[in-house]
Design a protein around this motif. Structure first.
Motif, short mmCIF file in Angstrom:
data_model
loop_
_atom_site.label_atom_id
_atom_site.label_comp_id
_atom_site.label_asym_id
_atom_site.label_seq_id
_atom_site.Cartn_x
_atom_site.Cartn_y
_atom_site.Cartn_z
N GLY A 61 0.80 -1.22 0.00
CA GLY A 61 0.00 0.00 0.00
C GLY A 61 0.83 1.27 0.00
N ASN A 62 2.13 1.16 0.34
CA ASN A 62 2.95 2.37 0.41
C ASN A 62 3.25 2.97 -0.95
OD1 ASN A 62 2.94 2.49 3.14
ND2 ASN A 62 5.11 2.00 3.43
N GLU A 63 2.89 2.27 -2.02
CA GLU A 63 3.05 2.89 -3.34
C GLU A 63 2.21 4.16 -3.43
OE1 GLU A 63 1.53 0.03 -2.81
OE2 GLU A 63 -0.43 0.04 -3.80
N ARG A 64 1.16 4.22 -2.63
CA ARG A 64 0.32 5.43 -2.68
C ARG A 64 1.02 6.60 -2.00
NH1 ARG A 64 -5.25 5.11 -0.91
NH2 ARG A 64 -5.48 6.82 -2.36
N LEU A 65 1.86 6.33 -1.02
CA LEU A 65 2.67 7.40 -0.45
C LEU A 65 3.64 7.94 -1.50
CD1 LEU A 65 3.59 5.86 3.04
CD2 LEU A 65 1.76 7.51 2.50
N LEU A 80 3.33 7.85 -4.81
CA LEU A 80 2.67 8.62 -5.87
C LEU A 80 2.23 9.99 -5.35
CD1 LEU A 80 -0.69 9.04 -6.20
CD2 LEU A 80 -0.61 6.57 -6.31
#
Lengths: 120, 173
Positions: free
Chosen positions: B22-26, B28
């Motif tokens: 989920g840290n890919e959203r941080l 982006l």
């Protein structure tokens, strides 16, 4: 970082609507699967509408979940249509060719009108 | 292509994210903040955000294997009208079973391909160019977006991607 997906299922003449909100990613698998099962459990709908108007994020795992729903629906001879996609996610549906198999409507109202016309 | 020797070179951001799902959203979100004001149209910003998220997710899951203490490094630079985002993990080349087939929706619906496997495909279609390098365990994906590009334009500079040592590591997202 936790993400969330919620799904509200509505039955209509001629079909079922799954109103999605939040993020369609790997965490959405159980929610989306359960929503599809609720949608087809009663009424044997010919069409399932996926409404994305309140979806903020779809990633590649989410695309895979949508592919799985589409495959399951097709195996049950149901159509899948989608509404409310942003321009960006419409482009992704085009690039992945999902839009070849899922008719896209700008709004849920348009998709529901099509359902009710077909049922009428 | 940009170069760090370009007189217009600017570093817009440099940060790390922990390798947690989920840290890919941080990543982006921070890239989007860094490139604000660089002239990307809303459509091209959305494309870059999707590419960054997919590359970061691949780095977290398949590069660093969800080990939170192993960072994903992200750098954002601008030069000569290009915005360049590099995303690095410590997973090395990880050539496992050779290149997988290009995702084919009809094949997936027929059960001939798994539903997953869209990540690298999406990245290639979202940005103007991408390339991949591996030095030891450090695996880096470099994404290039031309600030003045047209919405709907772009697509991959496949020649650049394939010319790099090792080629793109297989992703399974």
């Amino acid at each position: 970082m936790k993400t969330t997906c919620e799904a509200d299922v509505r039955m209509l003449p001629g079909g079922a609507v799954i109103v999605l909100s939040g993020e369609i990613d790997g965490h959405a698998a159980d929610t989306l699967t359960a929503a599809y099962e609720r949608a087809v459990a009663s009424g044997d709908p010919a069409t399932v509408v996926l409404d994305f108007a309140d979806v903020r994020y779809i990633n590649s795992t989410g695309i895979a979940l949508i592919v799985s729903v589409l495959a399951r629906a097709r195996s049950q001879r149901r159509a899948v249509v989608a509404s409310g996609l942003s321009d960006h996610y419409r482009e992704i549906f085009d690039i992945t060719r999902l839009s070849d198999f899922i008719e896209l409507f700008p709004s849920l109202d348009g998709a529901v009108s099509r359902l009710t016309e077909a049922a009428g | 292509m940009t170069s760090m020797t370009s007189p217009s070179f600017r570093q817009l951001a440099s940060f790390t994210v922990r390798s947690e799902p989920g840290n890919e959203r941080l990543a982006l979100a921070q890239v989007a903040e860094a490139v604000a004001g660089e002239g990307l149209s809303p459509g091209r910003l959305d494309r870059l955000k999707t590419a960054v998220a997919e590359a970061a997710m691949n780095a977290i899951e398949h590069g660093n294997r969800n080990q939170p203490e192993v960072p994903v490094d992200v750098e954002v630079t601008a030069a000569d009208g290009d915005i360049v985002v590099t995303i690095s993990d410590q997973g090395g080349a990880l050539e496992e079973a050779g290149p997988s087939a290009e995702p084919d929706l009809a094949a997936k619906l027929a059960g001939e391909q798994p539903p997953r496997g869209w990540g690298l495909f999406l990245i290639r279609h979202m940005v103007d160019a991408m390339d991949v390098t591996t030095e030891g365990t450090r695996h880096t994906v470099r994404l290039v977006m031309r600030a003045a590009g047209r919405d709907g334009a772009g697509g991959p500079d496949r020649g650049a991607a394939e010319a790099e040592e090792g080629g793109p590591r297989e992703d399974h997202v």
